[in-house]
Design an enzyme around this catalytic site. Structure first.
Site, PDB file in Angstrom:
ATOM      1  N   CYS A  33       0.823  -1.212   0.000  1.00 24.76           N
ATOM      2  CA  CYS A  33       0.000   0.000   0.000  1.00 24.76           C
ATOM      3  C   CYS A  33       0.859   1.265   0.000  1.00 24.76           C
ATOM      4  O   CYS A  33       0.359   2.354  -0.270  1.00 24.76           O
ATOM      5  CB  CYS A  33      -0.947   0.012   1.197  1.00 24.76           C
ATOM      6  SG  CYS A  33      -0.085   0.043   2.774  1.00 24.76           S
ATOM      7  N   ASP A  35       2.233   2.662   2.615  1.00 21.88           N
ATOM      8  CA  ASP A  35       2.134   3.439   3.855  1.00 21.88           C
ATOM      9  C   ASP A  35       3.416   3.323   4.687  1.00 21.88           C
ATOM     10  O   ASP A  35       4.084   2.295   4.672  1.00 21.88           O
ATOM     11  CB  ASP A  35       0.924   2.975   4.680  1.00 21.88           C
ATOM     12  CG  ASP A  35      -0.383   3.363   4.008  1.00 21.88           C
ATOM     13  OD1 ASP A  35      -0.329   4.085   2.995  1.00 21.88           O
ATOM     14  OD2 ASP A  35      -1.443   2.957   4.490  1.00 21.88           O
ATOM     15  N   CYS A  58      -3.040   5.147   5.864  1.00 21.92           N
ATOM     16  CA  CYS A  58      -4.499   5.097   5.908  1.00 21.92           C
ATOM     17  C   CYS A  58      -5.010   5.378   7.329  1.00 21.92           C
ATOM     18  O   CYS A  58      -4.227   5.409   8.281  1.00 21.92           O
ATOM     19  CB  CYS A  58      -4.971   3.727   5.446  1.00 21.92           C
ATOM     20  SG  CYS A  58      -4.646   2.439   6.658  1.00 21.92           S
ATOM     21  N   CYS A 102      -2.685  -3.247   8.612  1.00 28.90           N
ATOM     22  CA  CYS A 102      -2.311  -1.909   9.106  1.00 28.90           C
ATOM     23  C   CYS A 102      -1.832  -2.025  10.558  1.00 28.90           C
ATOM     24  O   CYS A 102      -0.904  -1.324  10.964  1.00 28.90           O
ATOM     25  CB  CYS A 102      -3.489  -0.957   9.010  1.00 28.90           C
ATOM     26  SG  CYS A 102      -4.391  -1.076   7.455  1.00 28.90           S
TER      27      CYS A 102
END
Ligand code: FES
Length: 145
Positions: A33, A35, A58, A102
Site C-alpha cells: 500500500c 504506507d 491510511c 495496518c
C-alpha cells in the site's frame, strides 16, 4: 465499518509528532500500500517513558499507531515486546479483516524502535531481552503474510 474507538484515534491521534533525541527510532513501510510509519521511544531503566509516532498512511494505520503508543507508554521493554498487532486491533474494538495488515505495521514499527534502542545500548540489555525481540520479530513476519 470502523469501531467508534478507531474513528476516535483517527480523528484525535494520541502522541503524534516527532521527538527530539529519541533513544530508539522505528521506521517501517508496507510495500503493497506504500504506507509508512515511524515510532520514537525514550527509555529509562528499561521502561518506555515517552513515545511518539508519525504515520503517512491510511486511517487504520493512524489509529493503530496512536493506540500502540498509548498501550506501551510506561511499559517495560519486555512487556512492550509482547504487544502483538492483535492486541492493538482488539484495544481498538476490532478492525475489518482487510485492515488487519495496518495493525501489523504498528507492531513492526514498535519492534523496530526497540531493536534500534537495543542496538544502540548493548550494555544495558540482557540476552533474554534480545531473544524475546527475535521471537517477536519472527512472529511479526508471520502475521504480515
Ligand atoms: Fe496501508 Fe493501512 S492500507 S497500512
Amino acid at each position: 465499518m470502523y469501531s467508534a474507538k478507531v474513528m476516535d484515534h483517527f480523528h484525535n491521534p494520541r502522541n503524534v509528532g516527532e521527538m527530539d533525541n529519541p533513544d530508539g527510532t522505528g521506521h517501517v513501510g508496507n510495500p503493497v500500500c506504500g504506507d509508512i510509519m515511524e515510532i520514537y521511544i525514550k527509555v529509562k531503566d528499561n521502561i518506555i517513558t515517552d513515545v511518539k509516532f508519525k504515520t503517512f498512511g491510511c486511517g487504520a494505520a493512524i489509529a493503530t499507531s496512536s493506540m500502540v503508543t498509548e498501550i506501551v507508554k510506561g511499559m517495560s521493554l519486555e512487556e512492550a515486546l509482547k504487544i502483538s498487532n492483535k492486541t492493538v486491533a482488539e484495544a481498538l474494538g476490532g478492525l475489518p479483516a482487510v485492515k488487519m495488515h495496518c495493525s501489523v505495521l504498528a507492531e513492526e514499527a514498535l519492534s523496530s524502535a526497540i531493536d534500534d534502542y537495543l542496538a544502540k545500548n548493548p550494555d544495558k540489555n540482557t540476552d533474554a531481552l534480545r531473544k524475546l525481540h527475535k521471537t517477536q520479530h519472527a512472529h511479526s513476519e508471520e502475521e504480515s503474510e
